[in-house]
Motif scaffolding. Sequence first.
Motif, short mmCIF file in Angstrom:
data_model
loop_
_atom_site.label_atom_id
_atom_site.label_comp_id
_atom_site.label_asym_id
_atom_site.label_seq_id
_atom_site.Cartn_x
_atom_site.Cartn_y
_atom_site.Cartn_z
N ASP A 66 0.87 -1.16 0.00
CA ASP A 66 0.00 0.00 0.00
C ASP A 66 0.92 1.22 0.00
O ASP A 66 2.06 1.14 0.44
CB ASP A 66 -0.89 -0.03 1.25
N VAL A 67 0.42 2.35 -0.50
CA VAL A 67 1.25 3.56 -0.56
C VAL A 67 0.96 4.50 0.60
O VAL A 67 1.84 4.81 1.40
CB VAL A 67 1.08 4.28 -1.92
N ASP A 68 -0.27 4.99 0.68
CA ASP A 68 -0.61 5.98 1.70
C ASP A 68 -0.64 5.33 3.08
O ASP A 68 -1.43 4.43 3.34
CB ASP A 68 -1.95 6.63 1.38
N GLY A 69 0.22 5.79 3.94
CA GLY A 69 0.35 5.21 5.29
C GLY A 69 1.67 4.48 5.41
O GLY A 69 2.58 4.96 6.06
N PRO A 70 1.84 3.34 4.73
CA PRO A 70 3.11 2.63 4.83
C PRO A 70 4.29 3.34 4.16
O PRO A 70 5.36 3.43 4.75
CB PRO A 70 2.82 1.29 4.14
N LEU A 71 4.12 3.80 2.93
CA LEU A 71 5.23 4.44 2.22
C LEU A 71 5.19 5.96 2.30
O LEU A 71 6.23 6.61 2.25
CB LEU A 71 5.23 3.98 0.75
N ILE A 72 4.00 6.52 2.38
CA ILE A 72 3.83 7.96 2.60
C ILE A 72 3.13 8.12 3.94
O ILE A 72 1.91 8.05 4.03
CB ILE A 72 3.00 8.62 1.48
N PRO A 73 3.93 8.29 5.02
CA PRO A 73 3.30 8.42 6.34
C PRO A 73 2.50 9.71 6.46
O PRO A 73 2.74 10.69 5.75
CB PRO A 73 4.50 8.41 7.29
N TRP A 116 -3.63 3.98 -5.65
CA TRP A 116 -2.82 4.69 -6.65
C TRP A 116 -2.81 3.91 -7.96
O TRP A 116 -2.55 4.47 -9.01
CB TRP A 116 -1.38 4.86 -6.16
N MET A 117 -3.02 2.62 -7.86
CA MET A 117 -3.01 1.69 -9.00
C MET A 117 -1.80 1.97 -9.91
O MET A 117 -0.68 1.99 -9.42
CB MET A 117 -4.34 1.73 -9.71
N HIS A 118 -2.00 2.16 -11.20
CA HIS A 118 -0.89 2.29 -12.14
C HIS A 118 -0.08 3.58 -11.95
O HIS A 118 1.08 3.64 -12.36
CB HIS A 118 -1.39 2.15 -13.58
N ALA A 136 7.15 4.75 -7.72
CA ALA A 136 8.29 3.84 -7.97
C ALA A 136 9.59 4.59 -8.27
O ALA A 136 10.63 4.26 -7.68
CB ALA A 136 7.94 2.86 -9.08
N PRO A 137 9.60 5.59 -9.18
CA PRO A 137 10.87 6.28 -9.45
C PRO A 137 11.46 6.96 -8.22
O PRO A 137 12.68 6.99 -8.06
CB PRO A 137 10.50 7.32 -10.52
N ARG A 138 10.61 7.48 -7.35
CA ARG A 138 11.10 8.17 -6.15
C ARG A 138 11.67 7.18 -5.13
O ARG A 138 12.44 7.57 -4.26
CB ARG A 138 9.99 8.99 -5.52
N LEU A 139 11.27 5.92 -5.23
CA LEU A 139 11.79 4.90 -4.32
C LEU A 139 12.91 4.07 -4.95
O LEU A 139 13.46 3.18 -4.31
CB LEU A 139 10.66 3.95 -3.89
N GLY A 140 13.19 4.32 -6.23
CA GLY A 140 14.20 3.53 -6.92
C GLY A 140 13.71 2.13 -7.26
O GLY A 140 14.50 1.21 -7.39
N LEU A 141 12.40 1.99 -7.43
CA LEU A 141 11.81 0.70 -7.77
C LEU A 141 11.54 0.61 -9.26
O LEU A 141 11.24 1.62 -9.91
CB LEU A 141 10.48 0.50 -7.02
N PRO A 142 11.63 -0.60 -9.81
CA PRO A 142 11.22 -0.79 -11.21
C PRO A 142 9.69 -0.74 -11.30
O PRO A 142 9.00 -0.66 -10.28
CB PRO A 142 11.74 -2.20 -11.53
N TRP A 169 -8.37 -3.54 -8.78
CA TRP A 169 -9.43 -3.83 -7.83
C TRP A 169 -10.74 -4.12 -8.55
O TRP A 169 -11.04 -3.51 -9.56
CB TRP A 169 -9.62 -2.66 -6.87
N PRO A 170 -11.53 -5.04 -8.01
CA PRO A 170 -12.84 -5.32 -8.60
C PRO A 170 -13.75 -4.11 -8.47
O PRO A 170 -13.56 -3.27 -7.58
CB PRO A 170 -13.37 -6.50 -7.78
N ASP A 171 -14.71 -4.01 -9.37
CA ASP A 171 -15.64 -2.88 -9.37
C ASP A 171 -16.84 -3.13 -8.49
O ASP A 171 -17.90 -2.54 -8.70
CB ASP A 171 -16.12 -2.59 -10.80
#
Length: 170
Positions: free
Chosen positions: A8-15, A60-62, A69-75, A82-84
């Motif tokens: 997940d992004v918001d919370g774990p990676l962006i506190p 954030w999906m795609h 990803a670029p800011r973390l140095g991830l590919p 997610w299902p609708d």
Amino acid sequence: MTPLIFLDVDGPLIPLRARPGSRPATAPGDGGNPLLDRLDPVEGQRLLGLGCELVWATTWMHEANEIVAPRLGLPRLPVVDWPDEDDDPRDGLHWKTIALTRWADGRPFVWLDDETTGADRRWVAANHPGRALVHRVDPLIGLTNADFTAVERWLGQASPQTWSPRSVRA
């Protein structure tokens, strides 16, 4: 099988709280999000160093591949689509729980999120045939050394050849 790590992004990676020394980000392509300065590239390297298949499990999906990803140095990473379904989660489950378990398709996985509860851990333990670690990250401070230690400990409990169908709680 190589374990998956659902991110997940918001919370774990962006506190939710600013990291010491951070300042609002306004770089081109960031959508004007002032919280992107809270991303820590060291966490990207630590995540890659776990030797797992990283997967975006975020609203954030795609865009996670384009902006985070670029800011973390991830590919570029796979993204859970997610299902609708507009159904309310059942039995107190997080709305991602069933979709992630299906996406894993029996593979061992770690789910790093700030909104998981005991209901999610119990459901995964009862419904996922592989090993799983549903790990809640404090959204105020994001990923910490203690979170990485919990994941490393879980990964070290079995070699890739001997993954057993059990769930570890953290």
